[in-house]
Design a protein around this motif. Structure first.
Motif, PDB file in Angstrom:
ATOM      1  N   ALA A 398      49.950  42.855  39.389  1.00 41.75           N
ATOM      2  CA  ALA A 398      48.610  42.912  38.802  1.00 41.75           C
ATOM      3  C   ALA A 398      48.618  43.862  37.614  1.00 41.75           C
ATOM      4  O   ALA A 398      49.004  45.026  37.742  1.00 41.75           O
ATOM      5  CB  ALA A 398      47.612  43.390  39.856  1.00 41.75           C
ATOM      6  N   PRO A 400      45.703  44.415  35.104  1.00 39.07           N
ATOM      7  CA  PRO A 400      44.369  43.980  34.681  1.00 39.07           C
ATOM      8  C   PRO A 400      44.231  43.811  33.168  1.00 39.07           C
ATOM      9  O   PRO A 400      43.513  42.938  32.700  1.00 39.07           O
ATOM     10  CB  PRO A 400      43.448  45.084  35.214  1.00 39.07           C
ATOM     11  CG  PRO A 400      44.189  45.631  36.394  1.00 39.07           C
ATOM     12  CD  PRO A 400      45.639  45.539  36.040  1.00 39.07           C
ATOM     13  N   ASP A 401      44.965  44.630  32.391  1.00 41.16           N
ATOM     14  CA  ASP A 401      44.839  44.517  30.941  1.00 41.16           C
ATOM     15  C   ASP A 401      45.629  43.341  30.379  1.00 41.16           C
ATOM     16  O   ASP A 401      45.308  42.813  29.309  1.00 41.16           O
ATOM     17  CB  ASP A 401      45.350  45.792  30.256  1.00 41.16           C
ATOM     18  CG  ASP A 401      44.564  47.013  30.720  1.00 41.16           C
ATOM     19  OD1 ASP A 401      43.426  46.810  31.205  1.00 41.16           O
ATOM     20  OD2 ASP A 401      45.100  48.127  30.615  1.00 41.16           O
ATOM     21  N   GLY A 426      50.246  44.877  43.679  1.00 38.79           N
ATOM     22  CA  GLY A 426      49.429  45.859  42.989  1.00 38.79           C
ATOM     23  C   GLY A 426      48.451  46.517  43.927  1.00 38.79           C
ATOM     24  O   GLY A 426      48.469  46.268  45.123  1.00 38.79           O
ATOM     25  N   PRO A 427      47.595  47.367  43.380  1.00 28.97           N
ATOM     26  CA  PRO A 427      46.602  48.022  44.223  1.00 28.97           C
ATOM     27  C   PRO A 427      45.571  47.021  44.741  1.00 28.97           C
ATOM     28  O   PRO A 427      45.325  45.986  44.111  1.00 28.97           O
ATOM     29  CB  PRO A 427      45.949  49.042  43.282  1.00 28.97           C
ATOM     30  CG  PRO A 427      46.269  48.577  41.905  1.00 28.97           C
ATOM     31  CD  PRO A 427      47.530  47.780  41.979  1.00 28.97           C
ATOM     32  N   ALA A 428      44.989  47.349  45.886  1.00 28.88           N
ATOM     33  CA  ALA A 428      44.081  46.417  46.558  1.00 28.88           C
ATOM     34  C   ALA A 428      42.995  45.898  45.627  1.00 28.88           C
ATOM     35  O   ALA A 428      42.678  44.701  45.643  1.00 28.88           O
ATOM     36  CB  ALA A 428      43.462  47.095  47.777  1.00 28.88           C
TER      37      ALA A 428
ATOM     38  N   PRO B 162      49.896  50.186  34.162  1.00 27.82           N
ATOM     39  CA  PRO B 162      48.778  51.134  34.282  1.00 27.82           C
ATOM     40  C   PRO B 162      48.303  51.346  35.720  1.00 27.82           C
ATOM     41  O   PRO B 162      47.844  52.432  36.071  1.00 27.82           O
ATOM     42  CB  PRO B 162      47.670  50.485  33.432  1.00 27.82           C
ATOM     43  CG  PRO B 162      48.065  49.049  33.272  1.00 27.82           C
ATOM     44  CD  PRO B 162      49.553  48.990  33.371  1.00 27.82           C
ATOM     45  N   THR B 163      48.433  50.318  36.577  1.00 24.74           N
ATOM     46  CA  THR B 163      47.908  50.452  37.936  1.00 24.74           C
ATOM     47  C   THR B 163      48.719  51.415  38.791  1.00 24.74           C
ATOM     48  O   THR B 163      48.330  51.725  39.916  1.00 24.74           O
ATOM     49  CB  THR B 163      47.870  49.069  38.619  1.00 24.74           C
ATOM     50  OG1 THR B 163      49.101  48.401  38.331  1.00 24.74           O
ATOM     51  CG2 THR B 163      46.715  48.238  38.121  1.00 24.74           C
ATOM     52  N   ASP B 166      47.216  54.183  40.801  1.00 21.60           N
ATOM     53  CA  ASP B 166      46.564  53.975  42.100  1.00 21.60           C
ATOM     54  C   ASP B 166      47.509  54.157  43.287  1.00 21.60           C
ATOM     55  O   ASP B 166      47.075  54.071  44.433  1.00 21.60           O
ATOM     56  CB  ASP B 166      45.973  52.553  42.170  1.00 21.60           C
ATOM     57  CG  ASP B 166      44.859  52.351  41.165  1.00 21.60           C
ATOM     58  OD1 ASP B 166      44.184  53.346  40.851  1.00 21.60           O
ATOM     59  OD2 ASP B 166      44.668  51.206  40.704  1.00 21.60           O
ATOM     60  N   PHE B 187      53.663  49.576  45.575  1.00 19.50           N
ATOM     61  CA  PHE B 187      52.297  49.125  45.847  1.00 19.50           C
ATOM     62  C   PHE B 187      52.147  48.725  47.314  1.00 19.50           C
ATOM     63  O   PHE B 187      51.163  49.062  47.972  1.00 19.50           O
ATOM     64  CB  PHE B 187      51.920  47.939  44.952  1.00 19.50           C
ATOM     65  CG  PHE B 187      51.565  48.341  43.550  1.00 19.50           C
ATOM     66  CD1 PHE B 187      50.542  49.260  43.316  1.00 19.50           C
ATOM     67  CD2 PHE B 187      52.219  47.791  42.454  1.00 19.50           C
ATOM     68  CE1 PHE B 187      50.196  49.625  42.011  1.00 19.50           C
ATOM     69  CE2 PHE B 187      51.881  48.147  41.157  1.00 19.50           C
ATOM     70  CZ  PHE B 187      50.873  49.074  40.931  1.00 19.50           C
ATOM     71  N   GLU B 191      49.550  50.445  49.786  1.00 17.33           N
ATOM     72  CA  GLU B 191      48.456  49.674  50.386  1.00 17.33           C
ATOM     73  C   GLU B 191      48.555  49.646  51.906  1.00 17.33           C
ATOM     74  O   GLU B 191      47.591  49.334  52.587  1.00 17.33           O
ATOM     75  CB  GLU B 191      48.436  48.246  49.829  1.00 17.33           C
ATOM     76  CG  GLU B 191      48.023  48.172  48.363  1.00 17.33           C
ATOM     77  CD  GLU B 191      46.656  48.820  48.115  1.00 17.33           C
ATOM     78  OE1 GLU B 191      45.755  48.651  48.954  1.00 17.33           O
ATOM     79  OE2 GLU B 191      46.515  49.511  47.082  1.00 17.33           O
TER      80      GLU B 191
END
Lengths: 706, 706
Positions: A398, A400-401, A426-428, B162-163, B166, B187, B191
């Protein structure tokens, strides 16, 4: 567990289960207002079911509270018509009387949550049998006892586990052997973003079994996939029939408990190799279920199959598009290990991909996009358009950008032409964002490479299984063949095989030495000289087999040895050329009826338990493919210049033998060992036909099938 | 991939990696202010690292912005001392010059994120070799190229994803072959409630390899467990050494890619059975890593092993306490399938348990509590107190009103005396509540039955592995034995085995017929009569082996046949009694050095690939246990009345042969096939000693070890 009512796979039971599972009115017998009591929790749960809860009556002669009645009769009177469901939250000893009341009051379904029945010993078993007698001739269906109940999230919660209210509503049905696993599976599905339409724990299955529930779900339009948890099977053929029927309409994913139950080895070679765990898994898969190894794989498979399904196909091609090479490699490894085809894309497709991707990425399949950019949708479209691709697996971390994976799928439109399964790391928050968008276009999302690969493999196995069953309808091959005279000696058994179209070596039955020498003169050399005695099962062990006989002197030596063990006659037979020795056994499984068990001959395969198992209704296509299940399958395809198995010939032999067994109840086992694979085809070198034990109706083998 | 700098397992590199992984000052070369650019993302990420970010300099001759410098030299000047880390976010072609600048400026570590090196072809490989030359004699360490970087959550983020911000901070280190898998694994861990202390993607590993990073982590007190992702191994012995060393201090869980890479089969029987995937997994496990099958199992294993560890133990006993029978059965099935011991509890324990549980529940182990009540802590304490129990696995569905599982553990105090692993089913809120309480007492929580079983199995395997290595230190058995004359014929090879303590059949080397007849007269009958020619590897195929010879006439016939194929001499040898034929091969693996490969003889085991593999440093205890890896292990323990393998004798044979190979570089392979298991012990029936190919330094076998 005692199942006194044989659950046929019939449709008449549907109405009854409709009242049970979708009740308009519910009585909780043994309801209470005391916090912490089972009857209190259950009453609260049912009352708080979804937006349109059923009419609920508490039944307790000692409780005065709103909605409480002293008896079912009084509640029925207030309701104005028989209640749909009665939930018994009372001790085991009180359940027979309450069940009788419910039957008398015309209740549609009864749920018994309490334990204390067959699972605790003879006393409980007696109560359970009493329940069975009450319900068997009634119009009332009984779920349980010894189960925490069932739920239809958003519609009806009939479970005393309060957290059930948190399970998200959806289109997956959970049919579990136990109440605990029903809850554990439903929570796992829900927490993985997969909604549950019905969750049932069967408990002791006095009346309602997995067969009934599967049949009930067949035409339920709100259910798109079924998660089946099996601990033991009591009515094997009915279960296979309903799985066959239902899986043609909607996917069934099954997990079977009992891998570690290493059963005692059987006296007969074939039986020794098949445990009930293996048999159950093999036959469920043959019938159409996607059989998985754990509840986690079950979640992965259901996640995909509840949303999308491939057309029946022998070998669907998967296009794997990945934004990161590392996870892509892990997915590819898992797919290939699982036997999934990831075909190279056509030159045309690769040319098209090269327009959308930087030159240094791998584009043959997997398609490695590098960090996903604005051309991602074009990449998906180009891959999906390749003629060898039947479904897409897409993975990205993931970012997002950089990319919205689900939006890229939507923009490409590929999900409208073939199944697409996404994997996102990726993060949740980022994964959930993708999942939400994807859910809007009914595209499943996995949270790890292995999840993705497991889900895609399930998609493929489901499509293959339907292909294997969709081929020309199985026509009986050999059931009209005549009865064989029993007990059968080796020659009689081989005569039967000849009639069934199975090759056997040229041979002579010789009643005396003169006949044996005459046989030696006409048969191709060398010959095997064997004891011919239907009462001897293990000829080699007693010195009853002499191989490589070429001369009259060698023949006399062999005959002398056979005379020494009182052979009533001699079998003189040309020896077959060298090859790969298989075995093939047809037998009556006490749970599933006639089955066929096959594998490589010899102790190694036996010790490993490397066998393939199918039912007597095995389709021609499934029989052709069955030996591909074997770990040692490479030995059948020209291993080191050896012979190559003609799968069609093998399928004919297999179906002929097991169908003959199915049509002839007087026979318990037909064993061909070895069935030699030679350069010119399959030859049965030894054969045994075992008569059914007239006392038991079938050959006794409880020890092997625990 | 080109690795020009041989990474030894040395400690001098630690300081360099400290500057790389815990930088006080960082330069981002190619930093930018344009949104979306790699150099922008990286600069932002490093600047926003944790609470105490390093001093960060942007290096770009064309950008004027706060914190930007035109060159590394200028940034170094401002910093007042050499920078710890330079991150190169520039095209591949520009990296050699920038790396040279960094070396000249005394930078401690350089990270190259860009791709375009060895992975894209010869031109990129040339640039990569240039990088290697620059860094090899410098004090600067290079991470990458072709990796997304590394991160220490809460302390330093040197990744353009970027993530990463988290990812929760914790005590697990991720050492991944690829940047993508570093992120995917980190990740997943995060998680699943497991914090990451360091996440590294190695990329092309020009300089810093997994060996370096593992050595660096050995003494890092903030790291309690290491997750290792392996795609290929270039320095096998160094990797095994560092895994051996580090796993003695903290657990390593490894996942190896490449199961589906089916290699071409080798010319020599032994090699054909071992693929590099199998070899890598077997040797990593022998060295002390817990090797798992997927990234999901890796998460399960690390979840447990980062929080608790068993003492070294041959066979730890697990107490399984479950509040629901269905999930308990699934956990038990998985544990037993994984070879985990779930011993019956003592009568004393069961008596104690009966005081706390209703009479109808199963209490022998698993302990089925039924719906958990106030006595749950007592049940845990009683089970943990049983002398056969070394760790507890506890499962329950979350029922916030009925039980707080973690609180019950805390109340019982069992976690202070042995490892405890919890499994909780239910909605996320309830599971998270348990997880939070459990984290306070460092007790891991799994969210599914399979997760729990996988975590507990990892705990057990880690303890067993240390036990196998903790037994008396391996003493060289045979390395002092004399050189054998090469090329060696069968008799010379068997003479060597005799010296190594491996039994061989009584035999005579016969130069003429008279000697052969004399041998027949003195040897036990029957004998085998074989060609004796060091240049013939496959004797049987050319008619060079005649078995079952008992009479002078039969001997003459055999000798006639051998003369026909120009046998230079005859080997006459007593035949061994029947038994189970194994094979044992010692060979030089191009990656891992001398290894031993063993299994059952015959094509079935070969086709299945059922082999056990160990290194030449295999400990006595590990050699004793190694054949338990085989699927067909049951054949070695008196299968159908057959012989039972003396595991100690087997261990001696194995260690003697592989240690001899290790000490004798002039030999490439020693193959014993068959090594027959008989009622009186192991006998080598055939043996081949293959000289090392003088041209290559070892026998060429690239094709087999892809």
């Amino acid at each position: 567990m005692t199942a006194t009512r044989a659950p046929e796979f019939v449709t008449e039971s549907r109405t009854a289960l409709d009242r049970l599972f979708a009740p308009g009115s519910v009585a909780v017998v043994g309801a209470s207002t005391t916090p912490g009591k089972l009857g209190t929790s259950m009453l609260e749960a049912v009352r708080n079911s979804g937006d349109l809860p059923p009419t609920v009556f508490g039944i307790n002669p000692r409780t005065e509270a709103p909605g409480f009645h002293v008896s079912l009769a009084s509640a029925t009177a207030e309701n104005g018509s028989p209640l749909d469901l009665a939930v018994l939250c009372i001790p085991a000893s009180m359940t027979p009387a309450a069940l009788r009341d419910a039957v008398d009051a015309g209740v549609g379904g009864v749920l018994i949550c309490s334990g204390g029945f067959a699972e605790v010993g003879p006393e409980g078993a007696e109560i359970q049998e009493h329940l069975a007698r009450i319900v068997t001739s009634s119009g009332t269906r009984l779920l349980g006892p010894n189960t925490s109940g069932f739920f239809r999230p958003g519609r009806a919660t009939v479970s005393f586990v309060p957290t059930v209210a948190d399970i998200r509503a959806g289109s997956v049905a959970v049919v579990a052997a136990s109440g605990g696993m029903n809850h554990a599976l439903s929570f796992l599905l829900s927490e993985n973003g997969i909604g549950v339409g019905l969750g049932v724990g069967l408990g002791n299955s006095v009346d309602v079994t997995d067969v009934d529930v599967l049949a009930h779900l067949r035409d339920d339009p709100t259910i798109t996939a079924i998660a089946l948890h099996v601990e033991s099977v009591t009515h094997g053929e009915a279960l296979l029939n309903v799985v066959r029927d239902v899986s043609a309409r909607k996917p069934i994913v099954a997990v079977v408990i009992g891998r570690s139950d290493v059963s005692a080895f059987s006296e007969s070679h074939t039986g020794a190799l098949a445990t009930s765990w293996k048999t159950t898994r093999a036959l469920l898969a043959e019938a159409g279920a996607v059989v998985v190894d754990s509840e986690r794989e079950l979640v992965d498979a259901v996640a995909v199959l509840s949303r999308t399904r491939l057309s029946a196909s022998a070998n669907p091609g998967i296009g794997l598009v990945t934004a990161q090479a590392g996870p892509g490699l892990m997915i590819l490894d898992a797919l290939l290990t699982g036997g999934v085809s990831v075909p190279s894309l056509s030159e045309e497709t690769q040319t098209e991909l090269s327009r959308h991707l930087p030159p240094m990425t791998f584009q043959a399949n997997p398609v490695d996009t590098g960090r996903p950019g604005p051309t991602f949708a074009d990449v998906l479209a180009a891959t999906a358009a390749d003629p060898s691709i039947d479904a897409l697996a897409v993975y990205a971390l993931a970012e997002p950008d950089a990319i919205d994976l689900a939006a890229a799928v939507r923009a490409s439109g590929v999900h409208e032409t073939l199944p697409v399964v996404l994997g996102v790391g990726g993060p949740a928050a980022a994964v959930n964002a993708t999942t939400t968008v994807a859910a809007g276009i009914d595209v499943p999302v996995s949270a790890s490479p292995t999840s993705l690969a497991t889900g895609v493999a399930a998609l493929v196995r489901d499509a293959r299984s339907r292909y294997l069953r969709s081929a020309p309808p199985p026509s009986p091959i050999a059931s009209t063949s005549p009865r064989v005279e029993l007990p059968a000696d080796e020659s009689v058994a081989k005569d039967l095989l000849d009639e069934l179209g199975v090759s056997t070596p040229p041979r002579r039955v010789c009643r005396d030495r003169t006949a044996a020498h005459a046989a030696l003169a006409v048969l191709d050399l060398p010959v095997a000289v064997k004891i011919l005695d239907a009462s001897v099962l293990h000829k080699t062990e007693i010195g009853g087999v002499h191989l490589g006989v070429r001369t009259p002197e060698e023949l006399d030596a062999a005959l002398d040895a056979l005379d020494a063990i009182d052979s009533p006659a001699y079998l003189v037979e040309s020896m077959a050329p060298a090859g790969v020795d298989l075995f093939l056994g047809a037998r009556r499984d006490p749970v599933f009826g006639p089955i066929v068990v096959a594998g490589l001959g010899g102790t190694a395969a036996e010790a490993i338990g490397d066998v393939a198992i199918r039912s007597h209704t095995v389709s021609p296509a499934a029989a052709v493919a069955m030996l591909d299940d074997l770990q040692c399958a490479a030995l059948l395809d020209g291993w080191r210049g050896g012979p190559v198995l003609d799968r069609n010939e093998y399928a004919s032999v297999t179906r002929a033998v097991v169908q003959y067994l199915a049509a002839h109840p007087e026979i318990s086992d037909i064993e061909i060992n070895p069935l030699r694979l030679t350069a010119t085809g399959l030859i049965a070198l030894d054969a045994v036909v075992v008569p059914t034990d007239p006392a038991s109706g079938h050959r006794s083998s409880e020890g092997e099938w625990a």
